[in-house]
Enzyme design. Structure first.
Site, mmCIF file in Angstrom:
data_model
loop_
_atom_site.group_PDB
_atom_site.id
_atom_site.type_symbol
_atom_site.label_atom_id
_atom_site.label_comp_id
_atom_site.label_asym_id
_atom_site.label_seq_id
_atom_site.Cartn_x
_atom_site.Cartn_y
_atom_site.Cartn_z
ATOM 1 N N HIS A 82 -7.941 -5.335 -0.140
ATOM 2 C CA HIS A 82 -6.694 -4.637 0.198
ATOM 3 C C HIS A 82 -5.998 -5.389 1.323
ATOM 4 O O HIS A 82 -5.999 -4.988 2.480
ATOM 5 C CB HIS A 82 -7.013 -3.198 0.618
ATOM 6 N N SER B 159 0.839 -1.192 0.000
ATOM 7 C CA SER B 159 0.000 0.000 0.000
ATOM 8 C C SER B 159 0.883 1.254 0.000
ATOM 9 O O SER B 159 1.686 1.442 -0.905
ATOM 10 C CB SER B 159 -0.966 -0.050 1.186
ATOM 11 N N ASP C 155 -9.789 -4.768 -4.662
ATOM 12 C CA ASP C 155 -9.226 -3.759 -3.761
ATOM 13 C C ASP C 155 -10.094 -2.498 -3.760
ATOM 14 O O ASP C 155 -10.284 -1.864 -4.790
ATOM 15 C CB ASP C 155 -7.792 -3.418 -4.192
#
Length: 219
Positions: free
Chosen positions: A204, A119, A173
């Site tokens: 995610h 991320s 995601d």
């Protein structure tokens, strides 16, 4: 923010370390969030890889109402073209470069160092790795994007033009859209980078199947 080394969790191999993976966490997490992946990677017992999981500095994050948390940079909005505070990105890049320099000083060749991240950490991994003047073994970005959105960062380092780049993303995601990761992949591909794109049926997060693929890539 720039006056002291990054705090971190370090996982040493049982043999003398000759390689290093620096793994950057996501927004609001810490190095402790990914430290447990080392045994899950199923590497050979005699591997010589030092794993470093640094903690991002604490700062206020705009999209979270100014709440102070560990972050590599401020996220101003969910708009990909105005998401990353570039001043913060540059400041964290300096800290990450210092960590790489520290490992080189300890005897690890830069060409045996992999820069990885998830991320926001993946954003920093891509950005820092592509601009780094030391040759890396690999660059890995999980569920991430380029902070420069639809263009490559400035000052790309030719020394890493052929460094393997691995990107993985969840097709569901909801935090970093698949299209954002794919945009980064296509930009790198057009520039001639040796990059791989792998997708997983997930949101995610990180799956065991992913870790198996990462283990193969590292080895």
């Amino acid at each position: 923010m720039l006056d002291k080394p990054l705090e971190r969790i370090t996982v040493e191999p049982i043999t003398k370390a000759t390689a290093c993976v620096i793994w950057l966490h996501g927004l609001g997490d810490s190095g402790a969030g990914f430290a447990p992946v080392v045994p899950a990677l199923g590497l050979p017992s005699d591997h010589a890889i030092r794993f470093i999981f640094p903690h991002a500095p604490e700062q206020a994050v705009t999209i979270n109402g100014g709440y102070v948390m560990r972050a590599w940079y401020d996220i101003k909005s969910m708009d990909l073209h105005d998401r990353a505070d570039m001043q913060g990105v540059i400041e964290s890049e300096v800290l990450i470069r210092s960590l790489i320099d520290e490992q080189i000083a300890l005897g690890i060749e830069s060409s045996n160092i992999v820069l990885a991240g998830f991320s926001q950490g993946g954003v920093m991994s891509l950005f820092t790795g592509l601009r780094l003047q030391h040759k890396l073994a690999g660059i890995m970005g999980l569920s991430c994007y380029l902070p420069t959105a639809d263009k490559l960062p400035n000052d790309l380092a030719s020394v890493n033009a052929l460094t393997p780049v691995l990107q993985q993303h969840g097709v569901q995601d909801e935090v970093v859209l698949l299209s954002a990761g794919l945009m980064a992949f296509e930009l790198l591909k057009e520039q001639g980078y040796v990059n791989q794109w792998q997708t997983y049926d997930m949101g995610h997060n990180v799956l065991p199947e992913q870790l198996r693929d990462i283990s193969k890539w590292l080895q």
